[in-house]
Write a protein that holds these residues in place. Structure first.
Motif, mmCIF file in Angstrom:
data_model
loop_
_atom_site.group_PDB
_atom_site.id
_atom_site.type_symbol
_atom_site.label_atom_id
_atom_site.label_comp_id
_atom_site.label_asym_id
_atom_site.label_seq_id
_atom_site.Cartn_x
_atom_site.Cartn_y
_atom_site.Cartn_z
ATOM 1 N N ASN A 13 0.834 -1.186 0.000
ATOM 2 C CA ASN A 13 0.000 0.000 0.000
ATOM 3 C C ASN A 13 0.877 1.246 0.000
ATOM 4 O O ASN A 13 1.664 1.459 0.921
ATOM 5 C CB ASN A 13 -0.902 -0.040 1.241
ATOM 6 C CG ASN A 13 -1.897 1.087 1.264
ATOM 7 O OD1 ASN A 13 -1.577 2.208 0.903
ATOM 8 N ND2 ASN A 13 -3.100 0.784 1.710
ATOM 9 N N ALA A 14 0.729 2.067 -1.011
ATOM 10 C CA ALA A 14 1.553 3.265 -1.146
ATOM 11 C C ALA A 14 1.414 4.198 0.044
ATOM 12 O O ALA A 14 2.397 4.804 0.472
ATOM 13 C CB ALA A 14 1.199 3.993 -2.439
ATOM 14 N N SER A 15 0.217 4.317 0.609
ATOM 15 C CA SER A 15 0.048 5.241 1.740
ATOM 16 C C SER A 15 0.830 4.756 2.963
ATOM 17 O O SER A 15 1.366 5.564 3.718
ATOM 18 C CB SER A 15 -1.431 5.433 2.085
ATOM 19 O OG SER A 15 -2.008 4.226 2.514
ATOM 20 N N PHE A 16 0.912 3.440 3.166
ATOM 21 C CA PHE A 16 1.736 2.907 4.258
ATOM 22 C C PHE A 16 3.209 3.220 4.014
ATOM 23 O O PHE A 16 3.930 3.598 4.928
ATOM 24 C CB PHE A 16 1.554 1.391 4.418
ATOM 25 C CG PHE A 16 0.291 0.995 5.113
ATOM 26 C CD1 PHE A 16 0.043 1.361 6.434
ATOM 27 C CD2 PHE A 16 -0.661 0.231 4.445
ATOM 28 C CE1 PHE A 16 -1.123 0.986 7.073
ATOM 29 C CE2 PHE A 16 -1.840 -0.147 5.080
ATOM 30 C CZ PHE A 16 -2.071 0.229 6.399
ATOM 31 N N LEU A 18 4.459 5.684 2.281
ATOM 32 C CA LEU A 18 4.685 7.120 2.490
ATOM 33 C C LEU A 18 4.723 7.463 3.978
ATOM 34 O O LEU A 18 5.568 8.250 4.418
ATOM 35 C CB LEU A 18 3.613 7.939 1.766
ATOM 36 C CG LEU A 18 3.679 7.899 0.239
ATOM 37 C CD1 LEU A 18 2.449 8.547 -0.365
ATOM 38 C CD2 LEU A 18 4.947 8.554 -0.267
ATOM 39 N N GLU A 19 3.831 6.879 4.747
ATOM 40 C CA GLU A 19 3.811 7.116 6.190
ATOM 41 C C GLU A 19 5.115 6.622 6.823
ATOM 42 O O GLU A 19 5.707 7.296 7.664
ATOM 43 C CB GLU A 19 2.614 6.412 6.829
ATOM 44 C CG GLU A 19 2.462 6.717 8.306
ATOM 45 C CD GLU A 19 1.247 6.017 8.927
ATOM 46 O OE1 GLU A 19 1.221 5.932 10.170
ATOM 47 O OE2 GLU A 19 0.358 5.564 8.185
ATOM 48 N N ASP A 22 7.902 8.989 5.914
ATOM 49 C CA ASP A 22 7.759 10.214 6.702
ATOM 50 C C ASP A 22 8.284 10.021 8.128
ATOM 51 O O ASP A 22 8.947 10.899 8.679
ATOM 52 C CB ASP A 22 6.301 10.670 6.734
ATOM 53 C CG ASP A 22 5.840 11.254 5.411
ATOM 54 O OD1 ASP A 22 6.710 11.617 4.580
ATOM 55 O OD2 ASP A 22 4.624 11.341 5.194
ATOM 56 N N TYR A 45 7.279 2.103 -7.810
ATOM 57 C CA TYR A 45 6.617 3.249 -7.180
ATOM 58 C C TYR A 45 7.382 4.513 -7.551
ATOM 59 O O TYR A 45 8.474 4.758 -7.062
ATOM 60 C CB TYR A 45 6.584 3.104 -5.656
ATOM 61 C CG TYR A 45 5.685 2.004 -5.171
ATOM 62 C CD1 TYR A 45 4.354 2.249 -4.903
ATOM 63 C CD2 TYR A 45 6.174 0.712 -4.969
ATOM 64 C CE1 TYR A 45 3.510 1.242 -4.456
ATOM 65 C CE2 TYR A 45 5.341 -0.298 -4.521
ATOM 66 C CZ TYR A 45 4.016 -0.031 -4.270
ATOM 67 O OH TYR A 45 3.196 -1.019 -3.830
ATOM 68 N N GLU A 49 4.612 11.923 -5.050
ATOM 69 C CA GLU A 49 4.826 11.947 -3.600
ATOM 70 C C GLU A 49 6.164 11.297 -3.232
ATOM 71 O O GLU A 49 6.862 11.756 -2.350
ATOM 72 C CB GLU A 49 3.695 11.226 -2.848
ATOM 73 C CG GLU A 49 2.338 11.871 -2.997
ATOM 74 C CD GLU A 49 1.534 11.276 -4.152
ATOM 75 O OE1 GLU A 49 1.998 10.316 -4.792
ATOM 76 O OE2 GLU A 49 0.448 11.798 -4.421
ATOM 77 N N ARG A 53 9.509 13.206 -1.650
ATOM 78 C CA ARG A 53 10.167 12.726 -0.428
ATOM 79 C C ARG A 53 11.634 12.405 -0.669
ATOM 80 O O ARG A 53 12.472 12.597 0.191
ATOM 81 C CB ARG A 53 9.409 11.545 0.148
ATOM 82 C CG ARG A 53 8.198 12.023 0.932
ATOM 83 C CD ARG A 53 7.301 10.890 1.337
ATOM 84 N NE ARG A 53 6.138 11.323 2.078
ATOM 85 C CZ ARG A 53 5.049 11.861 1.547
ATOM 86 N NH1 ARG A 53 4.977 12.080 0.259
ATOM 87 N NH2 ARG A 53 4.016 12.185 2.304
#
Length: 172
Positions: A13-16, A18-19, A22, A45, A49, A53
């Motif tokens: 999962n891309a949002s995981f 990214l988190e 971060d 990926y 975003e 980063r």
């Protein structure tokens, strides 16, 4: 961080991702963040975003490493990582100058010697390309110095001659 590492093992999962990146940035683990971003890029990926980063992490890590350089005896890894950042940003002359200092501190270190030789070649390429569009004396002179360092004496003399022809104050 550990929670996200476990989730990332099972979910793509891309949002995981990214988190997780971060959090690595926030905790100052820039090297791990960069390695993770590189792995994600290899896995496909490449969203904006991730690129943002990557830039942010490289800039923060560069700043941190430059501060480490001001210490009495910077670690070998500091030179190597900062040199890689300079090369990544295509700042070959800065990387070359950095490795000139590194060779003084670590004269027997093979990684430093290899990187230094690579940077000499890369800087020669850059200056040779510059000559095609810019004929300033400094370019001839810098190229002559690089040729001298790399043992290319005839080319060094040719460039010095051109530099002196353009600026008589360089003549001895």
């Amino acid at each position: 961080i550990k929670r996200l590492e476990k989730v990332m093992e099972s979910e793509q999962n891309a949002s995981f991702f990214l988190e997780y990146i971060d959090l690595l940035i926030l905790t100052g683990d820039y090297k791990k963040a960069l390695m993770t971003l590189a792995e994600l890029k290899r896995a496909g990926y490449e969203a904006d975003e991730f690129q943002a980063r990557m830039k942010k992490t490289v800039d923060l890590y560069e700043h941190e490493l430059e501060m480490y350089l001001e210490m009495e005896e910077p670690a070998l890894e500091t030179y190597l990582d900062l040199g890689e950042i300079y090369v990544y940003k295509k700042r070959y002359n800065e990387a070359f100058l950095l490795f000139q200092s590194a060779i003084q501190q670590y004269p027997d270190e093979e990684q430093i010697k290899k990187y230094y030789q690579y940077l000499i070649k890369k800087n020669i390429e850059v200056y040779e390309m510059l000559l095609k569009t810019d004929a300033r004396t400094m370019i001839y002179y810098n190229l002559a110095v690089l040729y001298a360092i790399s043992g290319r004496r005839s080319e060094m003399f040719r460039m010095l001659e051109k530099a002196v022809t353009k600026d008589k104050t360089l003549a001895i």
